[in-house]
Design a protein around this motif. Structure first.
Motif, PDB file in Angstrom:
ATOM      1  N   LYS A 148       0.827  -1.203   0.000  1.00 37.04           N
ATOM      2  CA  LYS A 148       0.000   0.000   0.000  1.00 37.04           C
ATOM      3  C   LYS A 148       0.863   1.257   0.000  1.00 37.04           C
ATOM      4  N   TYR A 149       1.890   1.290   0.844  1.00 39.98           N
ATOM      5  CA  TYR A 149       2.767   2.453   0.907  1.00 39.98           C
ATOM      6  C   TYR A 149       3.544   2.627  -0.398  1.00 39.98           C
ATOM      7  N   ARG A 150       3.977   1.505  -0.965  1.00 46.04           N
ATOM      8  CA  ARG A 150       4.707   1.572  -2.236  1.00 46.04           C
ATOM      9  C   ARG A 150       3.826   2.161  -3.332  1.00 46.04           C
ATOM     10  N   ASP A 151       2.562   1.725  -3.392  1.00 41.04           N
ATOM     11  CA  ASP A 151       1.643   2.228  -4.417  1.00 41.04           C
ATOM     12  C   ASP A 151       1.359   3.712  -4.229  1.00 41.04           C
ATOM     13  N   GLU A 152       1.282   4.170  -2.977  1.00 39.51           N
ATOM     14  CA  GLU A 152       1.079   5.593  -2.721  1.00 39.51           C
ATOM     15  C   GLU A 152       2.282   6.396  -3.196  1.00 39.51           C
ATOM     16  N   LEU A 153       3.483   5.887  -2.909  1.00 44.68           N
ATOM     17  CA  LEU A 153       4.690   6.559  -3.377  1.00 44.68           C
ATOM     18  C   LEU A 153       4.735   6.614  -4.900  1.00 44.68           C
ATOM     19  N   LYS A 154       4.359   5.518  -5.535  1.00 47.02           N
ATOM     20  CA  LYS A 154       4.389   5.457  -6.991  1.00 47.02           C
ATOM     21  C   LYS A 154       3.437   6.473  -7.600  1.00 47.02           C
ATOM     22  N   GLU A 155       2.318   6.723  -6.914  1.00 44.61           N
ATOM     23  CA  GLU A 155       1.317   7.662  -7.430  1.00 44.61           C
ATOM     24  C   GLU A 155       1.761   9.113  -7.288  1.00 44.61           C
ATOM     25  N   ILE A 156       2.296   9.471  -6.130  1.00 49.42           N
ATOM     26  CA  ILE A 156       2.590  10.889  -5.886  1.00 49.42           C
ATOM     27  C   ILE A 156       4.015  11.291  -6.243  1.00 49.42           C
ATOM     28  N   ALA A 157       4.936  10.344  -6.294  1.00 46.19           N
ATOM     29  CA  ALA A 157       6.330  10.681  -6.602  1.00 46.19           C
ATOM     30  C   ALA A 157       7.057   9.445  -7.106  1.00 46.19           C
ATOM     31  N   PRO A 158       6.871   9.095  -8.391  1.00 43.20           N
ATOM     32  CA  PRO A 158       7.465   7.863  -8.926  1.00 43.20           C
ATOM     33  C   PRO A 158       8.968   7.767  -8.707  1.00 43.20           C
ATOM     34  N   HIS A 159       9.691   8.900  -8.819  1.00 49.04           N
ATOM     35  CA  HIS A 159      11.143   8.863  -8.665  1.00 49.04           C
ATOM     36  C   HIS A 159      11.560   8.449  -7.259  1.00 49.04           C
ATOM     37  N   SER A 160      10.676   8.665  -6.276  1.00 53.35           N
ATOM     38  CA  SER A 160      11.048   8.384  -4.890  1.00 53.35           C
ATOM     39  C   SER A 160      11.193   6.893  -4.617  1.00 53.35           C
ATOM     40  N   LEU A 161      10.680   6.044  -5.507  1.00 58.10           N
ATOM     41  CA  LEU A 161      10.837   4.601  -5.326  1.00 58.10           C
ATOM     42  C   LEU A 161      12.264   4.156  -5.639  1.00 58.10           C
ATOM     43  N   LEU A 162      12.984   4.985  -6.385  1.00 58.83           N
ATOM     44  CA  LEU A 162      14.383   4.679  -6.665  1.00 58.83           C
ATOM     45  C   LEU A 162      15.262   5.162  -5.520  1.00 58.83           C
ATOM     46  N   LYS A 163      16.307   4.448  -5.264  1.00 58.01           N
ATOM     47  CA  LYS A 163      17.300   4.905  -4.299  1.00 58.01           C
ATOM     48  C   LYS A 163      18.297   5.835  -4.993  1.00 58.01           C
ATOM     49  N   CYS A 164      19.069   6.549  -4.181  1.00 57.06           N
ATOM     50  CA  CYS A 164      20.114   7.421  -4.714  1.00 57.06           C
ATOM     51  C   CYS A 164      21.357   6.622  -5.051  1.00 57.06           C
ATOM     52  N   SER A 165      21.215   5.319  -5.133  1.00 50.74           N
ATOM     53  CA  SER A 165      22.333   4.449  -5.484  1.00 50.74           C
ATOM     54  C   SER A 165      21.814   3.315  -6.353  1.00 50.74           C
ATOM     55  N   SER A 166      22.716   2.702  -7.107  1.00 47.51           N
ATOM     56  CA  SER A 166      22.338   1.534  -7.904  1.00 47.51           C
ATOM     57  C   SER A 166      23.538   0.614  -8.029  1.00 47.51           C
ATOM     58  N   ASP A 167      23.261  -0.628  -8.410  1.00 42.54           N
ATOM     59  CA  ASP A 167      24.305  -1.660  -8.443  1.00 42.54           C
ATOM     60  C   ASP A 167      23.892  -2.694  -9.489  1.00 42.54           C
ATOM     61  N   ALA A 168      24.705  -2.881 -10.504  1.00 40.98           N
ATOM     62  CA  ALA A 168      24.383  -3.861 -11.546  1.00 40.98           C
ATOM     63  C   ALA A 168      25.660  -4.505 -12.055  1.00 40.98           C
ATOM     64  N   THR A 169      25.559  -5.770 -12.473  1.00 39.78           N
ATOM     65  CA  THR A 169      26.715  -6.502 -12.992  1.00 39.78           C
ATOM     66  C   THR A 169      26.384  -7.082 -14.360  1.00 39.78           C
ATOM     67  N   THR A 170      27.276  -6.889 -15.321  1.00 41.40           N
ATOM     68  CA  THR A 170      27.128  -7.423 -16.666  1.00 41.40           C
ATOM     69  C   THR A 170      28.430  -8.120 -17.060  1.00 41.40           C
ATOM     70  N   LEU A 171      28.361  -9.413 -17.360  1.00 35.92           N
ATOM     71  CA  LEU A 171      29.539 -10.192 -17.766  1.00 35.92           C
ATOM     72  C   LEU A 171      30.703 -10.012 -16.795  1.00 35.92           C
ATOM     73  N   GLY A 172      30.375  -9.978 -15.521  1.00 39.53           N
ATOM     74  CA  GLY A 172      31.405  -9.887 -14.492  1.00 39.53           C
ATOM     75  C   GLY A 172      31.883  -8.477 -14.189  1.00 39.53           C
ATOM     76  N   VAL A 173      31.366  -7.474 -14.905  1.00 39.22           N
ATOM     77  CA  VAL A 173      31.750  -6.083 -14.661  1.00 39.22           C
ATOM     78  C   VAL A 173      30.643  -5.414 -13.840  1.00 39.22           C
TER      79      VAL A 173
END
Length: 297
Positions: A148-173
Motif C-alpha cells: 500500500k505504501y509503495r503504491d502511494e509513493l508510486k502515485e505521488i512521486a514515482p522517482h522516490s521509489l528509486l534509491k540514490c544508489s544503484s548496483d548492476a553486474t554485466t559479464l562480471g563487470v
C-alpha cells in the motif's frame, strides 16, 4: 478553528513559475497556525483561488496516518499529488540553501531557525513518511501494508521509489553509483539543481576490459528525457584489469528538484584481437533533494 497569520520571509527569493500548474507567481512565506509555525508558498493562480502550498511544519503531529492539521492548496487537490511534491521539494531545496547562506554569514540564530524548519519538514514530508512506513512494514513482514505504501509513493512521486544508489553486474563487470544533492552549486529559486555522483566500476571477471564510450539517459521530474553519449569518462578510456576497479566522480544539473539517471558503458575485452564490444548496464538511480538512506560505497 485556528487563526492564520502570514508574513513574507525577506531572506527568501521570490520566483515566478509560469509553467507550474498555471500559477502566475509564488512567494515564500512564514505563517502561524495556532501555536505552530510553518513555512510555505503563497501562490497567485490563474485558474484557482490562492492558497498555501508546500508547507513545512513547525511542530509534531500530522502526516501519513496521523491526526494533526495539514494544509494544502485551496484548489482541493490535497497535498500529496505529483505537482505538490514538486513544489515541496523546491521549498525544501530553498530551505537548505538558505541555511547554508546563514551559516556562511555567521548568522547562527537564523541558521538554527532554518535547521528546525528543515527538521520539521523532514518529519512531516509525506514522501519521507511513506518511505519510513514501507521500510518498517517490510521489516515487520507486513507486506500488504508495504504494498500500500509503495503504491502511494508510486502515485505521488514515482522517482522516490528509486534509491540514490544503484548496483548492476554485466559479464562480471560491476557498476555501482551513488548520487548526492549539492546545495552550494544549486539555485532553487532559478530552477537550477546540481547533483554529483560517484561511479565505481569493478572487473570481477578473468579478462581485462576497456571502457570505450558512455551513454546516459537523464529524466527530470516532468518526464523530459535527454540522451547523452560520449567517449570514455572524465577524458579517459580506462583499462580495468581482472579483480581491479576504476572510480570517478561527475555531476548532472537538472531544472527540477528530482529526476533519475541510467545508461550503459560500452566496453571490450582487450586480451584477444577482434573482440566485439558489449554494453555494461548502469542501473537506474534517483537524483533528489530529499536524499535517502543509501550507504556510500
Amino acid at each position: 478553528m485556528h487563526a492564520l497569520s502570514v508574513k513574507a520571509l525577506s531572506g527568501f527569493n521570490v520566483t515566478r513559475w509560469e509553467k507550474l500548474q498555471g500559477r502566475e507567481s509564488c512567494s515564500c512565506v512564514e505563517f502561524e497556525l495556532g501555536k505552530r509555525r510553518r513555512v510555505g508558498w503563497v501562490c497567485k493562480d490563474l485558474t484557482r483561488t490562492s492558497g498555501i502550498v508546500a508547507c513545512v511544519g513547525g511542530g509534531g503531529g500530522g502526516g501519513v496516518g496521523g491526526g494533526g492539521e495539514s494544509l494544502s492548496s485551496k484548489s482541493g487537490t490535497g497535498g500529496s499529488s505529483p505537482s505538490s511534491f514538486f513544489s515541496r521539494s523546491q521549498t525544501y531545496a530553498l530551505l537548505k540553501q538558505q541555511m547554508e547562506v546563514a551559516a556562511k554569514s555567521e548568522d547562527y540564530k537564523e541558521a538554527a531557525r532554518i535547521r528546525d524548519s528543515l527538521k520539521s519538514f523532514e518529519e512531516e514530508e509525506p514522501i519521507l513518511q511513506l518511505r519510513r512506513l514501507m521500510k518498517e512494514a517490510i521489516a515487520e513482514e507486513r507486506f500488504e501494508d508495504a504494498t500500500k505504501y509503495r503504491d502511494e509513493l508510486k502515485e505521488i512521486a514515482p522517482h522516490s521509489l528509486l534509491k540514490c544508489s544503484s548496483d548492476a553486474t554485466t559479464l562480471g563487470v560491476r557498476v555501482q553509483i551513488r548520487s548526492v544533492y549539492i546545495e552550494g552549486r544549486s539555485q532553487p529559486s532559478k530552477g537550477q539543481y546540481f547533483y554529483a555522483y560517484r561511479v565505481r566500476i569493478t572487473n570481477n571477471s578473468d579478462r581485462p576490459v576497456q571502457l570505450l564510450r558512455r551513454h546516459w539517459i537523464i529524466t527530470d521530474a516532468n518526464g523530459k528525457t535527454e540522451n547523452v553519449w560520449g567517449i570514455g569518462v572524465i577524458g579517459e578510456q580506462p583499462v580495468i584489469l581482472p579483480k581491479t576497479g576504476f572510480e570517478y566522480s561527475s555531476a548532472c544539473p537538472l531544472s527540477t528538484p528530482s529526476g533519475r539517471m541510467e545508461g550503459d558503458f560500452e566496453m571490450k575485452h582487450i586480451d584477444r584481437v577482434g573482440s566485439q564490444t558489449f554494453n555494461v548496464a548502469i542501473a537506474p538511480f534517483s537524483l533528489t533533494t530529499l536524499g535517502d538512506d543509501s550507504e556510500s560505497f
